[in-house]
Design a protein around this motif. Structure first.
Motif: not given
Ligand code: SF4
Length: 458
Positions: A23-31
């Motif tokens: 959902r790209y609430t951030s980039y990079p994602t939390a993974l």
């Protein structure tokens, strides 16, 4: 954005591109967060940050009962005193963190969960007065809170107003009784109406409701009633979420039988119905999953190309760093993302030992920052000015992203993206596929494809 809604629903295209994606609430994602990121790096990120504006997010993990669709980080309990213990630890964390942010002004505070309205008036007062003592809030800062309408009195709204809250968000999900029983969330529509009316009488700046489509027993007929009720509520914003059925990850979802759930076609029809109906009511469709009155600042920000996206979704506060407090909360400070420990017992232990509970994070590389800007612009505005990326990051866009522009070709061939000399423009037809388009610019994506780490885009 009011566009011809039928454009969004080209079934062949949606079927072709309906893969899973962030959902790209951030980039990079939390993974990509890793446990080598530590307190020293966080302090460095604060020192190097170019802003002195801050949003605070505080996570309250408790809920009175379990909604079977839920995938949130929460603790279901009837014991109110558990929240007293939690506040003891949370306040220790606040006291440890606040001295690092003395040069910051707080523009925004959001209480999320779990159920923040689980806190009694005394507990909320204790939390808010600590935050106001320790941080420098600007006058008229935006104070918002998520409300579960089942275990409160209407007077809670008065209490929130007195504490300085000016925005509320209420979990409505669906008003149909059969749906509510299946998801174990039976609540009174009439009472929700009273809460909203009270918030309006007290001149709250904004009232939001959350809806979910794809729930058990939901049909277009039942959902039409929920949507009509939202119109009657006359709220400022609506968040419309897709129910992601992942029973292998979320035990509570095993209570929802597959045969109760709308199939993929029916789910798509529900989404289409919601978008058509809400835009028909005069709401603007914001980003992937929000609707707002045209006069709302979210709608205005989108028109001006100033919409931003962070861990809480779409926002107008793009200039702020974000400090997350409490179990599992996420921060975005300077060129870093970081996250607190997710489970309560180790969270308490960490606060006892070191006064904070930072577990993992990532210091953003130059490449992360460039790609983050590209993905955010596309997610928020469906448009990218290549020159602004070039001058901000000192790159030649078409050279830097030569590979990515090749993988974008499939969208270009389908008429979904226009890659011009100085701009990339996403067609309104690709509105619901924006996550897929952004995935072309995600350097980490190849590792995660085929792993079902993300929900489907539709
Ligand atoms: S949906 Fe909200 S109220 Fe229900 S269990 Fe999850 S966090 Fe708690």
């Amino acid at each position: 954005m009011t566009a011809n809604i039928s454009h969004f629903f080209d079934k062949a295209l949606l079927a072709k591109y309906n893969t899973s994606g962030p959902r790209y609430t951030s980039y990079p994602t939390a993974l990509e967060f890793n446990d080598s990121f530590d307190e020293t790096q966080l302090i460095q990120a604060i020192e190097q940050s170019t802003t002195n504006e801050l949003s605070l997010y505080v996570h309250i993990p408790f809920c009175h009962s379990l909604c079977y669709y839920c995938g949130c980080n929460k603790i279901v309990t009837r014991h109110q005193d558990k929240a007293d213990v939690y506040l003891d630890y949370l306040i220790k964390e606040i006291e440890h963190r606040a001295p690092l942010f003395t040069q910051y002004h707080i523009r925004q505070l959001h209480l999320g969960g779990g159920t923040p309205s689980f806190l009694t008036d005394a507990q909320l007062t204790r939390l808010i007065s600590t935050l106001k003592e320790r941080f420098a809030f600007i006058e008229h800062a935006e104070l918002s809170i998520e409300i579960d309408p089942r275990e409160i009195e209407v007077s809670k709204i008065d209490e929130l107003k007195a504490l300085g809250f000016n925005r509320i968000s209420i979990g409505v999900q669906d008003i149909d009784s059969k749906v509510q029983e299946a998801i174990n969330r039976v609540q009174s529509t009439e009472f929700i109406g009273q809460l909203i009316a009270r918030a309006k009488a007290l001149a709250f700046d904004s009232v939001n409701v959350d809806l979910i489509y794809g729930l058990p027993h939901q049909t277009e007929e039942t959902f039409a009633k929920t949507l009509a009720q939202v119109k009657a509520f006359d709220v400022d914003r609506i968040s419309l979420f897709s129910y992601a059925h992942l029973p292998s990850r979320f035990a509570a979802q095993r209570k929802l039988r597959d045969e109760w759930l709308p199939n993929a076609d029916a789910k798509l029809s529900l989404m289409r119905q919601a978008i058509e109906t809400l835009t028909g009511y005069g709401y603007e469709f914001i980003g992937m999953d929000h609707f707002a009155k045209p006069s709302d600042e979210l709608a205005m920000a989108q028109k001006l190309g100033r919409l931003h996206r962070n861990f809480q979704g779409y926002t107008t506060k793009g200039e702020c760093d974000l400090l997350g407090l409490g179990v599992s909360s996420i921060s975005a400070i300077g060129n870093s993302f970081s996250q607190n420990i997710k489970d309560l017992t180790p969270y308490y232990q960490a606060i006892d030992e070191q006064d904070h509970a930072l577990e993992k994070g990532i210091a953003l590389s130059k490449d992360d920052l460039i790609r983050g800007d590209v993905i955010r612009e596309l997610m928020c505005n469906l448009f990218l000015d290549k020159q602004s990326i070039e001058s901000k990051h000192n790159i030649v866009f078409d050279e830097y992203f030569a590979q990515e522009l090749v993988s974008l070709q499939t969208f270009i061939d389908d008429g979904l993206v226009d890659n011009a000399e100085t701009t990339i423009m996403v067609s309104p037809r690709a509105r619901l596929l924006i996550r897929n388009i952004c995935m072309s610019f995600d350097a980490y994506m190849k590792r995660h494809l085929n792993q079902q780490r993300f929900s489907r885009v539709i």
